[in-house]
Design a protein around this motif. Sequence first.
Motif, PDB file in Angstrom:
ATOM      1  N   LEU A 134       0.834  -1.210   0.000  1.00  0.00           N
ATOM      2  CA  LEU A 134       0.000   0.000   0.000  1.00  0.00           C
ATOM      3  C   LEU A 134       0.866   1.258   0.000  1.00  0.00           C
ATOM      4  N   GLN A 135       1.988   1.194   0.724  1.00  0.00           N
ATOM      5  CA  GLN A 135       2.909   2.330   0.741  1.00  0.00           C
ATOM      6  C   GLN A 135       3.500   2.572  -0.648  1.00  0.00           C
ATOM      7  N   ILE A 136       3.903   1.511  -1.326  1.00  0.00           N
ATOM      8  CA  ILE A 136       4.459   1.634  -2.680  1.00  0.00           C
ATOM      9  C   ILE A 136       3.442   2.254  -3.630  1.00  0.00           C
ATOM     10  N   ASN A 188      -5.085   3.293   2.532  1.00  0.00           N
ATOM     11  CA  ASN A 188      -5.663   2.204   3.335  1.00  0.00           C
ATOM     12  C   ASN A 188      -4.826   1.972   4.588  1.00  0.00           C
ATOM     13  N   ARG A 189      -5.489   1.616   5.668  1.00  0.00           N
ATOM     14  CA  ARG A 189      -4.793   1.279   6.902  1.00  0.00           C
ATOM     15  C   ARG A 189      -4.793  -0.239   7.101  1.00  0.00           C
ATOM     16  N   VAL A 190      -3.817  -0.724   7.866  1.00  0.00           N
ATOM     17  CA  VAL A 190      -3.685  -2.147   8.160  1.00  0.00           C
ATOM     18  C   VAL A 190      -3.599  -2.306   9.674  1.00  0.00           C
ATOM     19  N   PHE A 243      11.438  -5.147   9.715  1.00  0.00           N
ATOM     20  CA  PHE A 243      11.013  -4.734   8.367  1.00  0.00           C
ATOM     21  C   PHE A 243      10.027  -3.570   8.450  1.00  0.00           C
ATOM     22  N   ILE A 244       9.062  -3.681   9.345  1.00  0.00           N
ATOM     23  CA  ILE A 244       8.024  -2.651   9.481  1.00  0.00           C
ATOM     24  C   ILE A 244       8.640  -1.322   9.899  1.00  0.00           C
ATOM     25  N   ALA A 245       9.529  -1.352  10.879  1.00  0.00           N
ATOM     26  CA  ALA A 245      10.148  -0.120  11.361  1.00  0.00           C
ATOM     27  C   ALA A 245      11.108   0.462  10.328  1.00  0.00           C
ATOM     28  N   HIS A 246      11.906  -0.397   9.684  1.00  0.00           N
ATOM     29  CA  HIS A 246      12.869   0.073   8.687  1.00  0.00           C
ATOM     30  C   HIS A 246      12.183   0.835   7.561  1.00  0.00           C
ATOM     31  N   HIS A 247      11.024   0.320   7.109  1.00  0.00           N
ATOM     32  CA  HIS A 247      10.300   0.963   6.006  1.00  0.00           C
ATOM     33  C   HIS A 247       9.272   1.983   6.512  1.00  0.00           C
ATOM     34  N   ASN A 248       9.309   2.246   7.810  1.00  0.00           N
ATOM     35  CA  ASN A 248       8.390   3.209   8.442  1.00  0.00           C
ATOM     36  C   ASN A 248       6.949   2.984   7.978  1.00  0.00           C
ATOM     37  N   LEU A 249       6.468   1.785   8.169  1.00  0.00           N
ATOM     38  CA  LEU A 249       5.114   1.433   7.731  1.00  0.00           C
ATOM     39  C   LEU A 249       4.099   1.878   8.788  1.00  0.00           C
ATOM     40  N   ASN A 250       3.933   3.204   8.871  1.00  0.00           N
ATOM     41  CA  ASN A 250       3.027   3.741   9.881  1.00  0.00           C
ATOM     42  C   ASN A 250       1.564   3.685   9.449  1.00  0.00           C
TER      43      ASN A 250
END
Length: 325
Positions: free
Chosen positions: A143-145, A150-152, A172-179
């Motif tokens: 979704l970020q790409i 949308n939220r997860v 992985f989540i923190a590295h890509h800042n998947l907020n």
Amino acid sequence: IWKEPKMNSDYNEKVKEIKKLAANIRINTLKSLTNLGFGHYGGSLSIVEVLAVLYGGIMNIDPKNPHWEDRDYFVLSKGHAGPALYATLALKEFFPLEEIYTLNKNGTNLPSHPDRLRTKGVDATTGSLGQGISIAGGIAKALQIDKKSNRVFCIIGDGEINEGQCWEAFQFIAHHNLNNLTVFLDYNKQQLDGTLEEIIKPFSFEEKMKSFGFDVVTVKGDDIQKMYELLKEPRKNDEKPLFVVLDTLKGQGVEYIEKMENSHHLRLTDELKQEIEKAIKEQKNIWIYGDYDVDGITSTSILYMALKELGAENVNYYIPIRDEG
């Protein structure tokens, strides 16, 4: 991170509505498991309130179009709590409520653990612990790409977190800042073989997750108001992913199960059945009245409030105020 909300009538009504949904989820989770005669009572009951907040006040969903591209996604990484998710989806009308009584039976669309190929509204097949959080991270990255809003949301178990795959996913989540992803830890202090302290001492989840690059908030697992306020706005671009430690009880909302030494998986006994029937009656009061204190209320007034709840018009009845003296 969390500030005390400014109350207004719409806000109060929304919180009341979510509390009533939580009671209804708990009722139907208990009914489906009791009809089956066994199952994961403890860990299903401990996530009822967070499911009510997500599906009753936060997530963008369309039960008539479960694969709607603009929906928010939910991943139940601790898949053994599937009965609570099924009750929630049924109450939101993804499928008929009576289907919950087919739980884990031959030919069912509701297996013991969620299966996205069988159940409408399920976004990820889970049950192999540690994998759901990785799936949620992958959905959030996609979704970020695509620059989508949308939220997860993902719930993991405090026993599940023993799996090394969880920690790989967190990195992985923190590295890509998947907020765009919010992670909930169901901290109910029990797992299959005993307490967390006995199996693998957890130390501080807050310190661990902060060191992994998350913003961390601890919330009582039944504090619907605080959860709703915390989640109602998406994270801003410069904010870290959010990790919410839900301080819950295994069997939450059913006192008899809360007090058990281990309620991870239970088989129905006559005593347990009686206690569940009592708990269902208590939850029905909440479902009808919200936070209203029902002690001493007459059966006529119960009928009145039930009719109003169902949308009946021109119904008038005087409800006496109970003498507190």
